[in-house]
Design a protein around this motif. Structure first.
Motif, PDB file in Angstrom:
ATOM      1  N   ILE A   1       0.821  -1.213   0.000  1.00 14.52           N
ATOM      2  CA  ILE A   1       0.000   0.000   0.000  1.00 14.52           C
ATOM      3  C   ILE A   1       0.855   1.262   0.000  1.00 14.52           C
ATOM      4  O   ILE A   1       0.671   2.155  -0.830  1.00 14.52           O
ATOM      5  CB  ILE A   1      -0.983  -0.011   1.197  1.00 14.52           C
TER       6      ILE A   1
ATOM      7  N   VAL B   1      -4.090  -0.061  -3.942  1.00 13.68           N
ATOM      8  CA  VAL B   1      -5.274   0.104  -3.099  1.00 13.68           C
ATOM      9  C   VAL B   1      -5.569  -1.236  -2.432  1.00 13.68           C
ATOM     10  O   VAL B   1      -5.081  -2.286  -2.852  1.00 13.68           O
ATOM     11  CB  VAL B   1      -6.491   0.612  -3.903  1.00 13.68           C
ATOM     12  N   LEU B   2      -6.390  -1.197  -1.400  1.00 10.89           N
ATOM     13  CA  LEU B   2      -6.670  -2.378  -0.581  1.00 10.89           C
ATOM     14  C   LEU B   2      -7.205  -3.549  -1.411  1.00 10.89           C
ATOM     15  O   LEU B   2      -6.820  -4.696  -1.205  1.00 10.89           O
ATOM     16  CB  LEU B   2      -7.658  -2.015   0.531  1.00 10.89           C
TER      17      LEU B   2
ATOM     18  N   VAL C   1      -4.300  -5.169  -3.175  1.00 10.61           N
ATOM     19  CA  VAL C   1      -3.487  -5.906  -2.211  1.00 10.61           C
ATOM     20  C   VAL C   1      -4.129  -7.245  -1.881  1.00 10.61           C
ATOM     21  O   VAL C   1      -3.457  -8.282  -1.854  1.00 10.61           O
ATOM     22  CB  VAL C   1      -3.262  -5.073  -0.927  1.00 10.61           C
TER      23      VAL C   1
ATOM     24  N   LEU D   1      -3.865  -4.417   7.634  1.00  7.71           N
ATOM     25  CA  LEU D   1      -3.437  -3.031   7.487  1.00  7.71           C
ATOM     26  C   LEU D   1      -3.635  -2.273   8.794  1.00  7.71           C
ATOM     27  O   LEU D   1      -2.719  -1.601   9.275  1.00  7.71           O
ATOM     28  CB  LEU D   1      -4.215  -2.351   6.353  1.00  7.71           C
TER      29      LEU D   1
END
Length: 164
Positions: free
Chosen positions: A128, A134-135, A138, A153
């Motif tokens: 990130i 972006v999440l 990921v 995160l």
């Protein structure tokens, strides 16, 4: 593997080797281990290049393989003995990957904090913050649910904040 695929892989790797080595260093925190992890990951990817080259993002695929290889290495090391890294090696790694405008002491503190995280938390944070993903991306790269990625995160950020 066909000669065409070998050439294609070689060209692809030449274009991305600096980025991949930087990612390996961020994952491993040790230049020699990073090179070993990258080498092993690239060996696996080379053998499966037909499949990997068709992947939407081969670079992300290689990063995912590196995360797995590093986790495997750490498990092996921890079974044998505690991992020991000298502060000179850590400083060398930070100097190699740090932006010259960064405060070295702050960078060392952040590196130390990241080193205290689990491999998956570190991978989420690096993807990130270092690679700008972006999440959702990921979660796809690490092949985990988006909620799990968000949890890693949040826990990773909290652990880094507590360490700093």
């Amino acid at each position: 593997m066909s000669k065409k695929n070998e050439v294609e892989f070689t060209i692809w790797l030449r274009e991305r080797q600096t980025v991949l080595l930087r990612a390996a260093k961020a994952i491993c925190f040790d230049t020699q281990n990073a090179e070993d992890v990258l080498q092993e990951a690239l060996t696996d990817v080379f053998q499966k290049w037909n499949k990997v080259s068709a992947h939407e993002n081969p670079e992300a695929y290689v990063i995912r393989v590196m995360v797995s290889k590093h986790a495997d290495m750490r498990r092996k090391w921890l079974r044998k003995k505690d991992e020991k890294e000298t502060s000179w090696e850590l400083a060398e790694n930070v100097r190699a990957i740090a932006d010259h405008s960064d405060d070295v002491a702050q960078r060392l503190l952040v590196q130390s904090a990241l080193k205290s995280l689990s491999a998956i938390q570190r991978a989420v944070l690096v993807l990130i913050y270092e690679h700008g993903l972006v999440l959702r991306e990921v979660a796809e790269i690490l092949e985990i649910p988006i909620g799990t990625a968000a949890s890693h995160l949040a826990r990773g950020k909290a652990a880094v904040a507590a360490h700093i």
